[in-house]
Design a protein around this motif. Sequence first.
Motif, PDB file in Angstrom:
ATOM      1  N   ALA B 287     -18.295  23.173  -7.031  1.00 53.71           N
ATOM      2  CA  ALA B 287     -17.484  23.586  -8.197  1.00 53.71           C
ATOM      3  C   ALA B 287     -16.759  22.653  -8.937  1.00 53.71           C
ATOM      4  O   ALA B 287     -16.459  21.919  -8.630  1.00 53.71           O
ATOM      5  CB  ALA B 287     -16.667  24.640  -7.474  1.00 53.71           C
ATOM      6  N   SER B 288     -17.063  23.080 -10.434  1.00 57.86           N
ATOM      7  CA  SER B 288     -16.149  22.344 -11.361  1.00 57.86           C
ATOM      8  C   SER B 288     -14.698  22.613 -11.152  1.00 57.86           C
ATOM      9  O   SER B 288     -14.258  23.638 -10.448  1.00 57.86           O
ATOM     10  CB  SER B 288     -16.679  22.592 -12.712  1.00 57.86           C
ATOM     11  OG  SER B 288     -16.229  23.790 -13.099  1.00 57.86           O
ATOM     12  N   ARG B 289     -13.910  21.830 -11.721  1.00 59.75           N
ATOM     13  CA  ARG B 289     -12.371  22.090 -11.613  1.00 59.75           C
ATOM     14  C   ARG B 289     -12.171  23.467 -11.954  1.00 59.75           C
ATOM     15  O   ARG B 289     -11.047  23.962 -11.600  1.00 59.75           O
ATOM     16  CB  ARG B 289     -11.409  20.853 -12.295  1.00 59.75           C
ATOM     17  CG  ARG B 289     -10.034  20.759 -11.693  1.00 59.75           C
ATOM     18  CD  ARG B 289      -9.527  19.700 -12.425  1.00 59.75           C
ATOM     19  NE  ARG B 289     -10.180  18.392 -12.284  1.00 59.75           N
ATOM     20  CZ  ARG B 289      -9.863  17.372 -12.754  1.00 59.75           C
ATOM     21  NH1 ARG B 289      -8.624  17.356 -13.756  1.00 59.75           N
ATOM     22  NH2 ARG B 289     -10.487  16.279 -12.960  1.00 59.75           N
ATOM     23  N   ARG B 369     -12.733  10.291  -0.237  1.00 62.85           N
ATOM     24  CA  ARG B 369     -13.871  10.274  -1.112  1.00 62.85           C
ATOM     25  C   ARG B 369     -14.826   8.938  -1.050  1.00 62.85           C
ATOM     26  O   ARG B 369     -15.880   9.224  -1.598  1.00 62.85           O
ATOM     27  CB  ARG B 369     -13.036  10.169  -2.516  1.00 62.85           C
ATOM     28  CG  ARG B 369     -13.560   9.994  -3.641  1.00 62.85           C
ATOM     29  CD  ARG B 369     -13.908  11.429  -4.248  1.00 62.85           C
ATOM     30  NE  ARG B 369     -14.896  11.444  -5.225  1.00 62.85           N
ATOM     31  CZ  ARG B 369     -15.779  12.338  -5.858  1.00 62.85           C
ATOM     32  NH1 ARG B 369     -15.333  13.549  -5.235  1.00 62.85           N
ATOM     33  NH2 ARG B 369     -16.529  12.334  -6.744  1.00 62.85           N
ATOM     34  N   ALA B 370     -14.266   8.012  -0.230  1.00 60.56           N
ATOM     35  CA  ALA B 370     -15.100   6.904  -0.190  1.00 60.56           C
ATOM     36  C   ALA B 370     -16.390   7.196   0.697  1.00 60.56           C
ATOM     37  O   ALA B 370     -17.469   6.690   0.122  1.00 60.56           O
ATOM     38  CB  ALA B 370     -14.203   5.597   0.392  1.00 60.56           C
ATOM     39  N   MET B 371     -16.375   7.876   1.532  1.00 59.43           N
ATOM     40  CA  MET B 371     -17.628   8.539   2.319  1.00 59.43           C
ATOM     41  C   MET B 371     -18.669   9.178   1.385  1.00 59.43           C
ATOM     42  O   MET B 371     -19.815   8.943   1.394  1.00 59.43           O
ATOM     43  CB  MET B 371     -17.078   9.427   3.515  1.00 59.43           C
ATOM     44  CG  MET B 371     -16.187   9.198   4.525  1.00 59.43           C
ATOM     45  SD  MET B 371     -17.140   7.785   5.418  1.00 59.43           S
ATOM     46  CE  MET B 371     -15.800   6.654   5.444  1.00 59.43           C
ATOM     47  N   ASP B 373     -18.610   8.912  -1.922  1.00 61.38           N
ATOM     48  CA  ASP B 373     -19.188   8.056  -2.924  1.00 61.38           C
ATOM     49  C   ASP B 373     -20.348   6.975  -2.283  1.00 61.38           C
ATOM     50  O   ASP B 373     -21.082   6.750  -3.007  1.00 61.38           O
ATOM     51  CB  ASP B 373     -18.001   7.119  -3.596  1.00 61.38           C
ATOM     52  CG  ASP B 373     -17.354   8.024  -4.657  1.00 61.38           C
ATOM     53  OD1 ASP B 373     -17.738   9.224  -4.921  1.00 61.38           O
ATOM     54  OD2 ASP B 373     -16.319   7.321  -5.205  1.00 61.38           O
ATOM     55  N   SER B 375     -22.240   7.696   0.277  1.00 61.79           N
ATOM     56  CA  SER B 375     -23.290   8.118   0.334  1.00 61.79           C
ATOM     57  C   SER B 375     -24.211   8.528  -1.204  1.00 61.79           C
ATOM     58  O   SER B 375     -25.107   8.146  -1.393  1.00 61.79           O
ATOM     59  CB  SER B 375     -23.281   9.603   0.931  1.00 61.79           C
ATOM     60  OG  SER B 375     -24.492  10.321   1.154  1.00 61.79           O
ATOM     61  N   LEU B 376     -23.651   9.022  -2.110  1.00 64.90           N
ATOM     62  CA  LEU B 376     -24.221   9.289  -3.242  1.00 64.90           C
ATOM     63  C   LEU B 376     -24.711   7.821  -3.830  1.00 64.90           C
ATOM     64  O   LEU B 376     -25.743   7.886  -4.627  1.00 64.90           O
ATOM     65  CB  LEU B 376     -23.294   9.867  -4.230  1.00 64.90           C
ATOM     66  CG  LEU B 376     -22.985  11.123  -3.895  1.00 64.90           C
ATOM     67  CD1 LEU B 376     -21.929  11.599  -5.031  1.00 64.90           C
ATOM     68  CD2 LEU B 376     -24.016  11.961  -3.839  1.00 64.90           C
ATOM     69  N   ALA B 380     -28.149   9.477  -2.114  1.00 61.78           N
ATOM     70  CA  ALA B 380     -28.499  10.556  -1.368  1.00 61.78           C
ATOM     71  C   ALA B 380     -28.026  11.764  -2.389  1.00 61.78           C
ATOM     72  O   ALA B 380     -27.260  11.822  -3.405  1.00 61.78           O
ATOM     73  CB  ALA B 380     -27.434  10.867  -0.275  1.00 61.78           C
ATOM     74  N   THR B 381     -28.677  13.027  -2.274  1.00 56.40           N
ATOM     75  CA  THR B 381     -28.367  14.293  -3.081  1.00 56.40           C
ATOM     76  C   THR B 381     -26.886  14.803  -2.427  1.00 56.40           C
ATOM     77  O   THR B 381     -26.356  14.296  -1.479  1.00 56.40           O
ATOM     78  CB  THR B 381     -29.277  15.389  -3.091  1.00 56.40           C
ATOM     79  OG1 THR B 381     -29.187  15.651  -1.630  1.00 56.40           O
ATOM     80  CG2 THR B 381     -30.520  14.713  -3.509  1.00 56.40           C
ATOM     81  N   GLU B 384     -27.440  16.499   0.961  1.00 54.38           N
ATOM     82  CA  GLU B 384     -27.741  15.607   1.889  1.00 54.38           C
ATOM     83  C   GLU B 384     -26.396  14.817   2.301  1.00 54.38           C
ATOM     84  O   GLU B 384     -26.063  14.689   3.448  1.00 54.38           O
ATOM     85  CB  GLU B 384     -28.559  14.377   1.571  1.00 54.38           C
ATOM     86  CG  GLU B 384     -29.917  14.858   1.602  1.00 54.38           C
ATOM     87  CD  GLU B 384     -30.988  14.069   0.826  1.00 54.38           C
ATOM     88  OE1 GLU B 384     -32.165  14.100   0.644  1.00 54.38           O
ATOM     89  OE2 GLU B 384     -30.530  12.989  -0.040  1.00 54.38           O
ATOM     90  N   THR B 385     -25.713  14.340   1.531  1.00 50.88           N
ATOM     91  CA  THR B 385     -24.307  13.807   1.679  1.00 50.88           C
ATOM     92  C   THR B 385     -23.591  14.878   2.268  1.00 50.88           C
ATOM     93  O   THR B 385     -22.924  14.432   3.413  1.00 50.88           O
ATOM     94  CB  THR B 385     -23.622  13.581   0.231  1.00 50.88           C
ATOM     95  OG1 THR B 385     -24.320  12.694  -0.400  1.00 50.88           O
ATOM     96  CG2 THR B 385     -22.206  12.878   0.408  1.00 50.88           C
TER      97      THR B 385
END
Lengths: 269, 489
Positions: B287-289, B369-371, B373, B375-376, B380-381, B384-385
């Motif tokens: 969702a966007s903010r 957040r680092a996890m 980022d 993965s992306l 990864a999509t 998937e992430t």
Amino acid sequence: MLTDVAMEQKLAPTQDQHMIKIQGQEVCVHYGEKQALFSVNLDVRENQVTALIGPSGCGKSTFLRCLNRMNDTIDSARVSGTITLDGENIYDKAIDVVELRARVGMVFQKPNPFPKSIYENVAYGPRIHGLAKKKADLDEIVETSLKKAAIWNEVKDRLHEAGTGLSGGQQQRLCIARAIAVSPEVILMDEPCSALDPIATARVEELIDELRQNYTIVIVTHSMQQAARVSQRTAMFHLGYLVEEGDTDKMFTNPDDKRTQDYITGRFG
Amino acid sequence: MSAATVLLIVLAIGAAAFAVAYRRAAGLRPEAGQKLHSRAGYHGAYAFVMAVLPAILFLALWKAASPAYVENAVWNDLPEQVQTAPDSNKSLLMGMVTSIGDGVRRLSDAELEQAKAGSVDLRELFAAKGVALASSGEPYMVPAAVAYNEMTDASVRYSGIGTILLALAGAVYGLTGISVRRRARNNVERIMLWGLMAASTIAILTTIGIVLSMLFQTISFFQSVPLSNFFFGTVWDPRFAAAGSGGTTGQFGLIPLLAGTLYIALVAMLFAVPIGLFAAIYMAEYASRRVRSIVKPVLEILAGIPTIVYGIFALATVGPLLRDLSAALAGGQPFILAQSVLTAGLVMGIMLIPFVSSLSDDIITAVPRAMHDGSLGLGATRSETMRRVILPAALPGIVGALLLTASRAIGETMIVVLAAGVAANLTINPGEAMTTITVKIVNQLTGDLEFTSPQTLVAFALGITLFAITLAMNVFALYIVRKYREQYE
């Protein structure tokens, strides 16, 4: 003194030996109302290390994150201008972002291994991209990647222990191995050594120098010495503008711009 | 002097102490090189607390202790034969005495003399004055009532005087010694700490009190019904016997109720967990903010709907809908009853969605957040992430959240009262009615009750069983959540 070290460490390669891998033209980035990057034109050459330097908030990380479209994950970010990878505009609608990120890997500021085993961390990328058909193939990819990242000898006996249990420097090399495992063409590094101690930093720098044979590397760093030690080309950013770019040797001995000179001699930033 | 008047006077003394202390402290002139340790407001606050707090504590203790003391004193003055009579009941007798004491205040002197002499019927006399007596009363009670009144009055008087004196003493103590270096600020800090500790102590003591209040009734229940009958019995048939008839007590098997409770909770969780979890994933990742700022509060409104409203929804809408739907599917006979496990479970599931989604959303966004980022950044999509990195990392926390939700489902009352039915069946068909522990507690405790029969006391045994189950689940959930937190800090 600093520049002497830089001179000694490499045999300055001439520019024309290296093809342009990434070309940024008129790249502007806005975060909401605020403009973070102003019309940056910067080329990244194949099999070289390009260092992006500049004081905090100068836009160097923002530029780096444009190169694999990681800025897309930030709601408010807007990117304009063109960035080409091997002549293809990566902001084109036809480009699959997921595929792009497999070609342009990234290593982050803080080591961020997944809370999985060392093996699973490295195998993650090959698995999601279907790079290995058999278990043996996967094992081989993991081993080669760990070897290339110069961490194989330290972890080969404990591949199935948690990646988060390694030391900071080992974690960062594990993250580099993880990035290598999907066979990228370019590796982006966002201050990869800022969370590491000097010994771990030295090992990662050595590794970066080795990786240059096979990959194109763009590194953001706050350390002038590091830029001088590992890079062939340097780009200096200030307040969202690209101030100057050129051969690292020249940048550190005889910069054209006064701001670059002030920054590398420590007068600001 | 009523307690309220005393309190007002104490507060007035406190306010005066504050004002005087404030002015005195503000008027202090520190020497060169010194500075006022505490600001004038702290000196004032300290004087106020010194004046008010001990006085109010004293008043509260006195009010708590004096009735018992007065009653005891009056009781001891009653005639010997009354005290030792085999059928005498102290609380009943003293109840009479206090009622008479109430009435005596409204009598004229002449009437009082008559009452003391025993020449009139007390009940009629007092009824005329608007005081109802439980029985006609005995003559000896009148002097006792008069003595009771006197002692009570004296107690109120002394407590009032004592409290005000204490307040004055406290104010003087707070006011003396106001100086440049006095650490009024630190003292106020310490008093704050005590206040906060007292608040948390009250919360804990209340919990213990609740358990104890159920415990005694439970023990008396198990004196008439054996443990095995309750915990392993498969038949719930408490059979209300007429009061005093004795004989059959019925069967108090917990198993059908426990089965119903867990079955309905299971249906609710089966419904709520996927929907809530998916909603959380959507909110945390996709969702966007702007969407998030709308969807999250709306989901939380769902959590704010009183459960009785969900019960009405189940009773009036979902139940008939499911019944008609099943009738249409089967062509005639409905295979889902209007009041059934499915109805209750479904509506309870709707109620639980916001709990699952809100808790899971917090846990998912707590994964660094680092996890995400990392993965992306490997190409990864998002899904998937989510599936391979974020959810595995958040799993212990999500399990903890689900356990908390489950314990809510087990303790839920109003929805099941209206939607699940009251028949204590033991069945695996979700289309049939089953009942839960909470429903039976409500059943056993509504209507005319005799608090000594096992039919009523069983409610306490059920309550404490329910409490034990949910407590165990909560403790387990908190343990898991805490273990998970340690991973990232």
